[in-house]
Design a protein around this motif. Sequence first.
Motif, PDB file in Angstrom:
ATOM      1  N   ASN A  49       0.818  -1.212   0.000  1.00  0.00           N
ATOM      2  CA  ASN A  49       0.000   0.000   0.000  1.00  0.00           C
ATOM      3  C   ASN A  49       0.850   1.259   0.000  1.00  0.00           C
ATOM      4  N   ILE A  50       1.992   1.221   0.652  1.00  0.00           N
ATOM      5  CA  ILE A  50       2.887   2.391   0.670  1.00  0.00           C
ATOM      6  C   ILE A  50       3.627   2.510  -0.655  1.00  0.00           C
ATOM      7  N   PHE A  51       4.151   1.384  -1.151  1.00  0.00           N
ATOM      8  CA  PHE A  51       4.912   1.414  -2.395  1.00  0.00           C
ATOM      9  C   PHE A  51       4.081   1.909  -3.574  1.00  0.00           C
ATOM     10  N   GLY A  52       2.783   1.654  -3.541  1.00  0.00           N
ATOM     11  CA  GLY A  52       1.938   2.026  -4.667  1.00  0.00           C
ATOM     12  C   GLY A  52       1.474   3.465  -4.647  1.00  0.00           C
ATOM     13  N   LYS A  53       1.792   4.233  -3.590  1.00  0.00           N
ATOM     14  CA  LYS A  53       1.261   5.590  -3.452  1.00  0.00           C
ATOM     15  C   LYS A  53       2.308   6.693  -3.535  1.00  0.00           C
ATOM     16  N   VAL A  54       3.497   6.434  -3.065  1.00  0.00           N
ATOM     17  CA  VAL A  54       4.483   7.501  -2.976  1.00  0.00           C
ATOM     18  C   VAL A  54       5.860   6.975  -3.350  1.00  0.00           C
ATOM     19  N   TYR A  55       6.683   7.857  -3.911  1.00  0.00           N
ATOM     20  CA  TYR A  55       8.029   7.450  -4.297  1.00  0.00           C
ATOM     21  C   TYR A  55       9.009   7.629  -3.140  1.00  0.00           C
ATOM     22  N   PHE A  56       9.843   6.647  -2.958  1.00  0.00           N
ATOM     23  CA  PHE A  56      11.058   6.732  -2.152  1.00  0.00           C
ATOM     24  C   PHE A  56      11.901   5.522  -2.549  1.00  0.00           C
ATOM     25  N   PRO A  57      13.196   5.546  -2.324  1.00  0.00           N
ATOM     26  CA  PRO A  57      14.023   4.391  -2.688  1.00  0.00           C
ATOM     27  C   PRO A  57      13.522   3.138  -1.974  1.00  0.00           C
ATOM     28  N   ARG A  58      13.093   2.153  -2.714  1.00  0.00           N
ATOM     29  CA  ARG A  58      12.466   0.976  -2.114  1.00  0.00           C
ATOM     30  C   ARG A  58      13.420   0.222  -1.187  1.00  0.00           C
ATOM     31  N   LEU A  59      14.720   0.360  -1.433  1.00  0.00           N
ATOM     32  CA  LEU A  59      15.702  -0.321  -0.604  1.00  0.00           C
ATOM     33  C   LEU A  59      15.690   0.200   0.830  1.00  0.00           C
ATOM     34  N   ILE A  60      15.096   1.375   1.036  1.00  0.00           N
ATOM     35  CA  ILE A  60      14.990   1.949   2.379  1.00  0.00           C
ATOM     36  C   ILE A  60      14.240   1.000   3.312  1.00  0.00           C
ATOM     37  N   MET A  61      13.193   0.372   2.802  1.00  0.00           N
ATOM     38  CA  MET A  61      12.345  -0.456   3.654  1.00  0.00           C
ATOM     39  C   MET A  61      13.074  -1.676   4.208  1.00  0.00           C
ATOM     40  N   PRO A  62      13.710  -2.509   3.375  1.00  0.00           N
ATOM     41  CA  PRO A  62      14.462  -3.633   3.950  1.00  0.00           C
ATOM     42  C   PRO A  62      15.641  -3.197   4.811  1.00  0.00           C
ATOM     43  N   LEU A  63      16.274  -2.090   4.475  1.00  0.00           N
ATOM     44  CA  LEU A  63      17.368  -1.587   5.303  1.00  0.00           C
ATOM     45  C   LEU A  63      16.866  -1.192   6.689  1.00  0.00           C
ATOM     46  N   SER A  64      15.666  -0.623   6.751  1.00  0.00           N
ATOM     47  CA  SER A  64      15.103  -0.240   8.050  1.00  0.00           C
ATOM     48  C   SER A  64      14.837  -1.467   8.917  1.00  0.00           C
ATOM     49  N   ILE A  65      14.489  -2.583   8.287  1.00  0.00           N
ATOM     50  CA  ILE A  65      14.265  -3.824   9.028  1.00  0.00           C
ATOM     51  C   ILE A  65      15.560  -4.310   9.654  1.00  0.00           C
ATOM     52  N   VAL A  66      16.634  -4.266   8.889  1.00  0.00           N
ATOM     53  CA  VAL A  66      17.938  -4.700   9.390  1.00  0.00           C
ATOM     54  C   VAL A  66      18.378  -3.844  10.568  1.00  0.00           C
ATOM     55  N   VAL A  67      18.187  -2.523  10.454  1.00  0.00           N
ATOM     56  CA  VAL A  67      18.603  -1.609  11.518  1.00  0.00           C
ATOM     57  C   VAL A  67      17.726  -1.784  12.760  1.00  0.00           C
ATOM     58  N   SER A  68      16.409  -1.884  12.585  1.00  0.00           N
ATOM     59  CA  SER A  68      15.512  -2.015  13.742  1.00  0.00           C
ATOM     60  C   SER A  68      15.759  -3.318  14.500  1.00  0.00           C
ATOM     61  N   ASN A  69      16.162  -4.370  13.795  1.00  0.00           N
ATOM     62  CA  ASN A  69      16.460  -5.636  14.464  1.00  0.00           C
ATOM     63  C   ASN A  69      17.707  -5.557  15.330  1.00  0.00           C
ATOM     64  N   LEU A  70      18.526  -4.531  15.118  1.00  0.00           N
ATOM     65  CA  LEU A  70      19.712  -4.355  15.949  1.00  0.00           C
ATOM     66  C   LEU A  70      19.340  -4.093  17.408  1.00  0.00           C
ATOM     67  N   VAL A  71      18.163  -3.497  17.629  1.00  0.00           N
ATOM     68  CA  VAL A  71      17.714  -3.224  18.999  1.00  0.00           C
ATOM     69  C   VAL A  71      17.511  -4.536  19.741  1.00  0.00           C
ATOM     70  N   ARG A  72      16.793  -5.449  19.117  1.00  0.00           N
ATOM     71  CA  ARG A  72      16.552  -6.763  19.732  1.00  0.00           C
ATOM     72  C   ARG A  72      17.870  -7.504  19.917  1.00  0.00           C
ATOM     73  N   PHE A  73      18.732  -7.441  18.919  1.00  0.00           N
ATOM     74  CA  PHE A  73      20.028  -8.108  19.021  1.00  0.00           C
ATOM     75  C   PHE A  73      20.844  -7.545  20.183  1.00  0.00           C
ATOM     76  N   GLY A  74      20.815  -6.224  20.350  1.00  0.00           N
ATOM     77  CA  GLY A  74      21.556  -5.595  21.440  1.00  0.00           C
ATOM     78  C   GLY A  74      21.069  -6.049  22.807  1.00  0.00           C
ATOM     79  N   VAL A  75      19.746  -6.170  22.956  1.00  0.00           N
ATOM     80  CA  VAL A  75      19.176  -6.610  24.236  1.00  0.00           C
ATOM     81  C   VAL A  75      19.574  -8.053  24.524  1.00  0.00           C
TER      82      VAL A  75
END
Length: 288
Positions: A115-141
Amino acid sequence: MEGKNQSQDWDLVIKGHTSLFDVKFKDVWNYRDLLLLFVKRDFVSFYKQTILGPLWFFIQPIFTTLVFTFVFGNLAGISTDGLPHQLFYLSGITAWNYFSDCLTKTSTVFKDNANIFGKVYFPRLIMPLSIVVSNLVRFGVQLLLLILMMTYYWFFPVANADFHVTSGLFLFPVLILLMALLGLGMGLIITAVTTKYKDLTFLVTFGVQLLMYATTVIYPLSAAPVAYKKYIELNPMTGIIEAFRYAFLGKGEFTAWSLGYSTLVTFVILFFGIIIFNKTEKNFVDTI
């Protein structure tokens, strides 16, 4: 008027058809604020409706460690290379969970964010990269939990069990990067394929669980049967987890060759993952 339009400088130009190798890393950097916004969204949305919230970061590895200790350590009697069972299993779980989270969550990024990809432009690679970064929080804990358990066994040692931190700890940032990039690369390939073959999404979680048993999470490489050892070594996560254990606990078959092999395979998978993702994201809205 026509000459004025031709000479006008634009901040952003969006093209419908670009080269397969045009990944637009510059655009990714320019949208780094959006990446941080997605990281915050992932963290808040996942735990805002739970009672225990971020405490699940601790609960899941603790219960998994206890189950592994009972089943594989006590019942099956599988060797842990002379390490306390809880330390051995928790170290493997900590590394594996970060990799598997990056893989499984990236593998559904197209479907989950159509739904987001079909409405607005941004580099699509941002989304999977955000997943990798956000998982660092769980890994740190979970890494903090591992350090606390190491501290406990340091002051209250177990008979015939020994561990020590080694100089391999300097490779810790490299190991995190390899786990992240390997999970990202494999996830990008899977999410691109599942836009057309949606049945494969049901196999991802099951497949990741099976892959864990082909990695040295619940057994050391030294205890693997000789007939299967060479196949286990072909798994790039094996070299990473063995290096992770060697760095923190001083046990594991860590060699420069094994880590070099894992690094090479990781970057090959990441390269093909980005290329396939870049090709698929141009028209995935029509097939999702």
